[in-house]
Design a protein around this motif. Structure first.
Motif, PDB file in Angstrom:
ATOM      1  N   LEU A 157       0.816  -1.214   0.000  1.00 32.19           N
ATOM      2  CA  LEU A 157       0.000   0.000   0.000  1.00 32.19           C
ATOM      3  C   LEU A 157       0.851   1.267   0.000  1.00 32.19           C
ATOM      4  O   LEU A 157       0.454   2.280  -0.565  1.00 32.19           O
ATOM      5  CB  LEU A 157      -0.956  -0.007   1.192  1.00 32.19           C
ATOM      6  N   GLU A 158       2.031   1.200   0.619  1.00 31.25           N
ATOM      7  CA  GLU A 158       2.922   2.360   0.603  1.00 31.25           C
ATOM      8  C   GLU A 158       3.468   2.613  -0.803  1.00 31.25           C
ATOM      9  O   GLU A 158       3.574   3.759  -1.234  1.00 31.25           O
ATOM     10  CB  GLU A 158       4.077   2.156   1.582  1.00 31.25           C
ATOM     11  N   TYR A 159       3.822   1.548  -1.522  1.00 31.26           N
ATOM     12  CA  TYR A 159       4.378   1.683  -2.874  1.00 31.26           C
ATOM     13  C   TYR A 159       3.308   1.910  -3.937  1.00 31.26           C
ATOM     14  O   TYR A 159       3.608   2.419  -5.012  1.00 31.26           O
ATOM     15  CB  TYR A 159       5.217   0.459  -3.238  1.00 31.26           C
ATOM     16  N   HIS A 160       2.077   1.510  -3.628  1.00 32.03           N
ATOM     17  CA  HIS A 160       0.972   1.649  -4.581  1.00 32.03           C
ATOM     18  C   HIS A 160      -0.245   2.235  -3.858  1.00 32.03           C
ATOM     19  O   HIS A 160      -1.231   1.545  -3.618  1.00 32.03           O
ATOM     20  CB  HIS A 160       0.620   0.293  -5.204  1.00 32.03           C
ATOM     21  N   PRO A 161      -0.199   3.519  -3.503  1.00 33.90           N
ATOM     22  CA  PRO A 161      -1.280   4.122  -2.716  1.00 33.90           C
ATOM     23  C   PRO A 161      -2.640   4.083  -3.413  1.00 33.90           C
ATOM     24  O   PRO A 161      -3.676   4.152  -2.751  1.00 33.90           O
ATOM     25  CB  PRO A 161      -0.822   5.557  -2.477  1.00 33.90           C
ATOM     26  N   GLU A 162      -2.665   3.925  -4.724  1.00 36.91           N
ATOM     27  CA  GLU A 162      -3.940   3.850  -5.432  1.00 36.91           C
ATOM     28  C   GLU A 162      -4.745   2.607  -5.016  1.00 36.91           C
ATOM     29  O   GLU A 162      -5.960   2.565  -5.179  1.00 36.91           O
ATOM     30  CB  GLU A 162      -3.718   3.853  -6.953  1.00 36.91           C
TER      31      GLU A 162
END
Length: 76
Positions: A62-67
Motif C-alpha cells: 500500500l505504501e508503494y501503490h497508494p492507489e
C-alpha cells in the motif's frame, strides 16, 4: 478466550493470545474511538476476539501503490 490478529487485507493470521487475563488497557484498545473499535475488533459468540491489523507485506504494498487504497479489497 482467544485474541486472534489477522491482516485486514490478505486475511493472514499474524498471531494470537490465549488468555482471559489480558485487559483492553494492556492491548491498547482503550485508546481507540468507538468507530475504530467497531472497524478493528470483532467478537464472536464463543468469546473469542478478532483484531484486524495490517501485515508488513500489505503495508509495504500500500505504501508503494497508494492507489490500492481506493479499492475495497486491494490485496485479496
Amino acid at each position: 478466550m482467544a485474541i486472534n490478529y489477522i491482516c485486514r487485507h490478505c486475511r493472514t493470521k499474524l498471531g494470537s493470545l490465549d488468555s482471559a487475563q489480558v485487559t483492553d488497557m494492556q492491548l491498547g484498545f482503550h485508546s481507540l474511538t468507538p468507530a475504530e473499535r467497531r472497524d478493528i475488533i470483532a467478537y464472536d459468540l464463543s468469546g473469542d476476539v478478532t483484531v484486524k491489523v495490517i501485515c508488513d507485506y500489505c503495508k509495504e504494498a500500500l505504501e508503494y501503490h497508494p492507489e490500492l487504497n481506493l479499492v475495497t479489497n486491494p490485496l485479496q
